[in-house]
Design a protein around this motif. Structure first.
Motif, PDB file in Angstrom:
ATOM      1  N   SER A 169       0.924  -1.287   0.051  1.00  0.00           N
ATOM      2  CA  SER A 169       0.066   0.099  -0.129  1.00  0.00           C
ATOM      3  C   SER A 169       0.802   1.300   0.014  1.00  0.00           C
ATOM      4  O   SER A 169       1.795   1.215   0.861  1.00  0.00           O
ATOM      5  N   SER A 188      -0.871   9.442   5.609  1.00  0.00           N
ATOM      6  CA  SER A 188      -2.118   9.573   4.692  1.00  0.00           C
ATOM      7  C   SER A 188      -2.138   8.585   3.821  1.00  0.00           C
ATOM      8  O   SER A 188      -1.139   8.261   3.151  1.00  0.00           O
ATOM      9  N   TYR A 189      -3.194   7.559   3.637  1.00  0.00           N
ATOM     10  CA  TYR A 189      -3.282   6.500   2.519  1.00  0.00           C
ATOM     11  C   TYR A 189      -4.841   6.146   2.410  1.00  0.00           C
ATOM     12  O   TYR A 189      -5.680   6.525   3.227  1.00  0.00           O
ATOM     13  N   ASP A 190      -5.036   5.602   1.168  1.00  0.00           N
ATOM     14  CA  ASP A 190      -6.387   5.514   0.792  1.00  0.00           C
ATOM     15  C   ASP A 190      -6.977   4.013   1.247  1.00  0.00           C
ATOM     16  O   ASP A 190      -8.303   3.954   1.562  1.00  0.00           O
ATOM     17  N   ASN A 191      -6.072   2.914   1.363  1.00  0.00           N
ATOM     18  CA  ASN A 191      -6.383   1.671   1.782  1.00  0.00           C
ATOM     19  C   ASN A 191      -6.558   1.523   3.359  1.00  0.00           C
ATOM     20  O   ASN A 191      -5.884   1.881   4.013  1.00  0.00           O
ATOM     21  N   ILE A 192      -7.593   1.644   3.865  1.00  0.00           N
ATOM     22  CA  ILE A 192      -7.974   1.474   5.211  1.00  0.00           C
ATOM     23  C   ILE A 192      -7.175   0.441   5.957  1.00  0.00           C
ATOM     24  O   ILE A 192      -7.180   0.555   7.285  1.00  0.00           O
TER      25      ILE A 192
END
Length: 265
Positions: A169, A188-192
């Motif tokens: 990720s 910060s990242y999109d994949n929870i």
């Protein structure tokens, strides 16, 4: 918010967790850390999780036990043989400074394979001299420990599978604050599911002369870096040399270079 803001650059890194057949392996694994410094018989047995950040592999320890004596070593080996739990091998110190005690590895890949214990033998008395002179691992996957040319113990291992990781990720580390030489980045990242919560451990956070006392869980990444998660609305980074820094709820990367010999900052 900080003594100095936005003087650092945002950077991205890839984060992966241990996997089996391409799927997340959420169960902790064992790691046998060989360290015979100060006369220890084996070193440590750790239980935790492997992660990979870019090309670097880390082990996030959740529990650990010191294996210092020969009796403790024998109990450890009996446990590994009876349960057949897979474990990785890592080396911290494979011999003492004098070279009197040393570990001999044969066909072992450190921090990259999981093994099970096939057979073991602990030697005592004159058998240490006899078996030490006869020891020939040949093509087996084996580890042995010697003291002054006499053998203390030997293991024969079975390779189970190579340590693997999930698809990475992408995580952004955005400059948030500094406190002396401590650099704080907000993640910060999109994949929870990028950073599983089971990797975190609740404990006091210390990076040289900087600390966080409460409302935080941590993933240690060596001596210079830690990923932390602030659990409540806010917590505080304190240092005897600097003004406090408030951290709102969220995840952060902390980085502090190893200090010079003349002090920390």
């Amino acid at each position: 918010m900080s003594e100095q803001q936005n003087v650092l650059n945002t950077y991205n890194f890839n984060f992966s967790v241990q996997a089996l057949d391409g799927e997340v392996l959420p169960s902790p694994v064992y790691r046998l850390v060989l360290n015979v410094s100060y006369g220890a018989s084996v070193g440590k047995l750790k239980k935790g999780y492997y992660i990979r950040i870019n090309d670097s592999v880390y082990f996030v320890s959740q529990q650990a036990v010191q294996i210092a004596t020969l009796n403790e070593a024998e109990k450890l080996f009996a446990f590994l043989q009876k349960t057949q739990v897979p474990f990785a091998i890592s080396i911290k110190h494979e011999q003492t400074r004098s070279g009197y005690q040393k570990i001999q590895l044969n066909n072992i890949y450190t921090d990259s394979y999981l093994y099970t214990l096939k057979t073991f033998q602990v030697y005592k008395g004159l058998w240490r001299t006899i078996e030490g002179a006869l020891y020939e691992p040949k093509n087996s996957v084996a580890i042995a420990k010697f003291s002054g040319g006499k053998i203390d113990w030997q293991l024969e291992l079975t390779p189970e599978h190579r340590l693997s990781f999930t698809q990475p990720s992408n995580i952004s580390a955005i400059p948030f604050a500094t406190q002396g030489h401590l650099q704080i980045y907000k993640l910060s990242y999109d994949n929870i599911f990028a950073i599983p919560f089971y990797l975190y451990k609740r404990e006091k956070v210390s990076l040289f002369n900087h600390s966080i006392e409460k409302d935080v869980v941590v993933i240690p990444l060596g001596v210079e870096r830690k990923i932390i998660k602030v659990l409540n609305e806010t917590t505080e980074v304190t240092s005897s040399d600097h003004e406090p820094v408030n951290l709102p709820q969220g995840e952060y990367l902390l980085f502090h270079p190893i200090p010079r010999l003349d002090g920390v900052d």
